[in-house]
Scaffold this motif. Structure first.
Motif, mmCIF file in Angstrom:
data_model
loop_
_atom_site.group_PDB
_atom_site.id
_atom_site.type_symbol
_atom_site.label_atom_id
_atom_site.label_comp_id
_atom_site.label_asym_id
_atom_site.label_seq_id
_atom_site.Cartn_x
_atom_site.Cartn_y
_atom_site.Cartn_z
ATOM 1 N N ILE A 44 0.857 -1.189 0.000
ATOM 2 C CA ILE A 44 0.000 0.000 0.000
ATOM 3 C C ILE A 44 0.892 1.239 0.000
ATOM 4 O O ILE A 44 1.853 1.327 0.762
ATOM 5 C CB ILE A 44 -0.947 0.024 1.218
ATOM 6 N N SER A 45 0.548 2.196 -0.834
ATOM 7 C CA SER A 45 1.313 3.437 -0.925
ATOM 8 C C SER A 45 0.796 4.454 0.094
ATOM 9 O O SER A 45 -0.339 4.913 -0.009
ATOM 10 C CB SER A 45 1.197 4.026 -2.329
ATOM 11 N N LEU A 46 1.644 4.807 1.039
ATOM 12 C CA LEU A 46 1.304 5.861 1.992
ATOM 13 C C LEU A 46 1.150 7.196 1.267
ATOM 14 O O LEU A 46 0.290 8.003 1.618
ATOM 15 C CB LEU A 46 2.371 5.959 3.084
ATOM 16 N N LYS A 47 1.959 7.404 0.226
ATOM 17 C CA LYS A 47 1.851 8.650 -0.538
ATOM 18 C C LYS A 47 0.465 8.784 -1.170
ATOM 19 O O LYS A 47 -0.143 9.847 -1.112
ATOM 20 C CB LYS A 47 2.930 8.722 -1.615
ATOM 21 N N ALA A 143 -7.412 12.521 -9.828
ATOM 22 C CA ALA A 143 -7.101 11.816 -11.069
ATOM 23 C C ALA A 143 -5.699 11.210 -11.063
ATOM 24 O O ALA A 143 -5.455 10.200 -11.731
ATOM 25 C CB ALA A 143 -7.260 12.759 -12.260
ATOM 26 N N VAL A 144 -4.778 11.796 -10.305
ATOM 27 C CA VAL A 144 -3.395 11.302 -10.282
ATOM 28 C C VAL A 144 -2.983 10.685 -8.945
ATOM 29 O O VAL A 144 -1.886 10.131 -8.840
ATOM 30 C CB VAL A 144 -2.397 12.421 -10.674
ATOM 31 N N ALA A 145 -3.845 10.747 -7.936
ATOM 32 C CA ALA A 145 -3.487 10.252 -6.603
ATOM 33 C C ALA A 145 -3.205 8.756 -6.580
ATOM 34 O O ALA A 145 -2.467 8.273 -5.722
ATOM 35 C CB ALA A 145 -4.594 10.590 -5.594
ATOM 36 N N ILE A 146 -3.735 8.014 -7.520
ATOM 37 C CA ILE A 146 -3.534 6.571 -7.582
ATOM 38 C C ILE A 146 -2.147 6.202 -8.128
ATOM 39 O O ILE A 146 -1.680 5.077 -7.944
ATOM 40 C CB ILE A 146 -4.647 5.900 -8.421
ATOM 41 N N GLN A 149 0.317 4.507 -5.831
ATOM 42 C CA GLN A 149 -0.165 3.159 -5.520
ATOM 43 C C GLN A 149 0.123 2.193 -6.670
ATOM 44 O O GLN A 149 0.567 1.067 -6.443
ATOM 45 C CB GLN A 149 -1.666 3.175 -5.216
ATOM 46 N N LEU A 150 -0.108 2.625 -7.889
ATOM 47 C CA LEU A 150 0.168 1.762 -9.034
ATOM 48 C C LEU A 150 1.652 1.443 -9.135
ATOM 49 O O LEU A 150 2.031 0.328 -9.494
ATOM 50 C CB LEU A 150 -0.348 2.409 -10.324
#
Length: 195
Positions: A44-47, A143-146, A149-150
């Motif tokens: 999981i991405s904390l960012k 729109a770019v927060a994922i 995570q990707l």
């Protein structure tokens, strides 16, 4: 969800929006379940989670002065509180915080995502008012927060022989499903609403 609930008229409800909201809630519940039941936040991405806090706080800060409906108010509170809770679990709750692998989440500095969104929100905005700016900024940022995570999922898959934990892939899938439902929501609204 990314529906307009800040300035302006009450947003109409339709099946796509409701499905999108509940897919979004499902993605959040899957993530919280994964973190709490496994007592780890590997993959999981904390960012990304911190970016979602910023998205929901900037979009739904108006919950203190703009009441459109009980449904919207409850959803705003849920999205803000659960996103803050996920970051809290990942940063401060042991043993969960000890399983966060910063090195897999350091590929993309978040300023490269936040700054362009802040600039775009200044340029492409319906009208200049602080609440409208925050709402517009949140739309671009979501729109770019994922992306972080990707990138983390990609790193984990690369390092683990192409495998990603089921709950992590379910989280990413339902998050994508929520976005798809919102695209359908906007198409439906453009086709059926006047103005």
């Amino acid at each position: 969800g990314s529906h307009r609930i800040s300035a302006g008229p009450v947003v109409s409800m339709n099946i796509f929006r409701i499905c999108g909201d509940f897919m979004h809630l499902a993605s959040i519940m899957i993530l919280i379940f994964k973190i709490r039941s496994r007592k780890n936040c590997a993959g999981i991405s904390l960012k990304s989670q911190m970016l979602y806090v910023l998205v929901f706080v900037t979009r739904y800060l108006d919950l203190f002065w703009n009441f459109n409906s009980l449904y919207n108010w409850i959803m705003k509170v849920i999205f803000i509180s659960t996103s803050v809770y996920i970051v809290y679990l990942m940063k401060f709750v042991q043993p969960i915080c000890l399983t966060y692998r910063k090195e897999t989440d350091d590929k993309l500095p978040v300023i490269y995502l936040i700054a362009p969104c802040a600039i775009l929100a200044l340029i492409f905005i319906e009208f200049y008012e602080f609440a409208e700016y925050l709402w517009t900024f949140s739309i671009y940022l979501e729109a770019v927060a994922i992306l972080p995570q990707l990138m983390v999922v990609h790193e984990y898959a690369k390092n683990d022989g192409g495998f990603v934990e089921n709950l992590t892939s379910h989280y990413v899938f339902t998050l994508g499903g929520y976005r798809f439902m919102y695209i359908l929501n906007w198409i439906y609204r453009v086709a059926t609403e006047k103005g």
